[in-house]
Design a protein around this motif. Structure first.
Motif, short mmCIF file in Angstrom:
data_model
loop_
_atom_site.label_atom_id
_atom_site.label_comp_id
_atom_site.label_asym_id
_atom_site.label_seq_id
_atom_site.Cartn_x
_atom_site.Cartn_y
_atom_site.Cartn_z
N ASN A 58 0.82 -1.21 0.00
CA ASN A 58 0.00 0.00 0.00
C ASN A 58 0.86 1.26 0.00
OD1 ASN A 58 -2.32 -1.53 0.03
ND2 ASN A 58 -2.52 -1.47 2.26
N ARG A 59 1.92 1.26 0.78
CA ARG A 59 2.81 2.43 0.82
C ARG A 59 3.48 2.64 -0.52
NH1 ARG A 59 5.08 6.51 2.88
NH2 ARG A 59 7.32 6.83 3.12
N ALA A 60 3.98 1.57 -1.14
CA ALA A 60 4.62 1.68 -2.45
C ALA A 60 3.63 2.21 -3.49
CB ALA A 60 5.17 0.32 -2.88
N ARG A 61 2.41 1.72 -3.45
CA ARG A 61 1.37 2.18 -4.39
C ARG A 61 1.09 3.66 -4.19
NH1 ARG A 61 -2.26 -1.29 -3.15
NH2 ARG A 61 -1.74 -2.82 -4.72
N ARG A 62 0.98 4.08 -2.94
CA ARG A 62 0.71 5.50 -2.66
C ARG A 62 1.85 6.40 -3.11
NH1 ARG A 62 -1.10 3.58 2.20
NH2 ARG A 62 0.74 4.36 3.27
N LEU A 63 3.09 5.96 -2.86
CA LEU A 63 4.25 6.77 -3.26
C LEU A 63 4.30 6.95 -4.78
CD1 LEU A 63 6.92 5.30 -0.84
CD2 LEU A 63 6.06 7.65 -0.84
N ILE A 64 4.12 5.87 -5.52
CA ILE A 64 4.15 5.96 -6.99
C ILE A 64 2.98 6.78 -7.49
CG2 ILE A 64 3.97 4.62 -9.12
CD1 ILE A 64 6.69 4.41 -7.74
N SER A 65 1.82 6.59 -6.91
CA SER A 65 0.63 7.35 -7.31
C SER A 65 0.85 8.85 -7.09
CB SER A 65 -0.58 6.87 -6.52
OG SER A 65 -1.73 7.56 -6.90
N THR A 66 1.44 9.22 -5.98
CA THR A 66 1.73 10.63 -5.69
C THR A 66 2.69 11.21 -6.73
OG1 THR A 66 1.43 10.23 -3.33
CG2 THR A 66 2.63 12.21 -3.95
N GLY A 67 3.69 10.42 -7.12
CA GLY A 67 4.62 10.88 -8.15
C GLY A 67 3.93 11.13 -9.48
N VAL A 89 11.88 1.61 -3.39
CA VAL A 89 10.95 2.74 -3.36
C VAL A 89 10.51 3.05 -1.92
CG1 VAL A 89 8.73 1.55 -3.65
CG2 VAL A 89 9.08 3.76 -4.71
N LEU A 90 10.51 2.06 -1.05
CA LEU A 90 10.08 2.30 0.33
C LEU A 90 11.09 3.13 1.11
CD1 LEU A 90 8.67 -1.23 1.22
CD2 LEU A 90 7.39 0.82 0.56
N LYS A 91 12.35 3.16 0.65
CA LYS A 91 13.40 3.93 1.33
C LYS A 91 13.51 5.35 0.79
CE LYS A 91 16.01 -0.30 1.85
NZ LYS A 91 17.02 -1.11 1.21
N ALA A 92 12.85 5.63 -0.32
CA ALA A 92 12.96 6.94 -0.97
C ALA A 92 11.86 7.89 -0.47
CB ALA A 92 12.85 6.78 -2.48
N ASN A 93 12.15 9.18 -0.57
CA ASN A 93 11.12 10.16 -0.22
C ASN A 93 10.33 10.51 -1.49
OD1 ASN A 93 12.34 12.42 -1.62
ND2 ASN A 93 13.78 12.60 0.08
N PRO A 94 9.15 11.11 -1.34
CA PRO A 94 8.30 11.40 -2.50
C PRO A 94 8.99 12.25 -3.59
CG PRO A 94 7.03 11.61 -0.51
CD PRO A 94 8.46 11.40 -0.09
N LYS A 95 9.84 13.18 -3.20
CA LYS A 95 10.53 14.02 -4.20
C LYS A 95 11.47 13.17 -5.04
CE LYS A 95 12.85 18.19 -5.25
NZ LYS A 95 12.89 17.87 -6.64
#
Length: 119
Positions: A58-67, A89-95
């Motif tokens: 879920n976190r990975a999906r949200r991060l990619i979706s935000t990007g 991707v879980l270790k990266a920030n949204p930017k």
């Protein structure tokens, strides 16, 4: 989250796009295919082998979706994209994720222009 008309929703659409071109970096793998849709469409596919826990998926999906939400207006009209997040991707920030997606999309656009020049 992107609205329903901006997303790939059917399994056959995911399969069709996944058979297209591929670009990847350490955060995400993108499958790209141009179609006859009026607006860009984006799908996110995750594997349980990469993300064992549902919270990680879920976190990975949200991060990619935000990007993709940040970059949606810059996408070409007829593009279809399936994004497969990698474990990093879980270790990266949204930017960082948005920048990585932007770099991949620029690489795709450059390759597309180069292929049109040779034809």
């Amino acid at each position: 989250m992107l609205s329903r008309n901006k997303r790939l929703n059917l399994k056959k659409d995911f399969s069709w796009v996944a058979s297209g071109r591929k670009e990847a970096n350490s955060l995400v793998k993108l499958f790209i295919r141009f179609g006859d849709n009026k607006t860009p469409r984006v799908g996110i596919a995750l594997s349980k082998s990469t993300f064992k826990k549902a919270t990680e998926r879920n976190r990975a999906r949200r991060l990619i979706s935000t990007g993709f939400e940040a970059l949606y207006t810059t996408l070409p009209e007829k593009i279809n994209i399936v994004a497969m997040p990698q474990a990093n991707v879980l270790k990266a920030n949204p930017k960082e994720i948005t920048d990585a997606l932007d770099d991949l999309l620029k690489r795709i656009k450059k390759n597309e222009e180069d292929s049109h020049k040779t034809n």
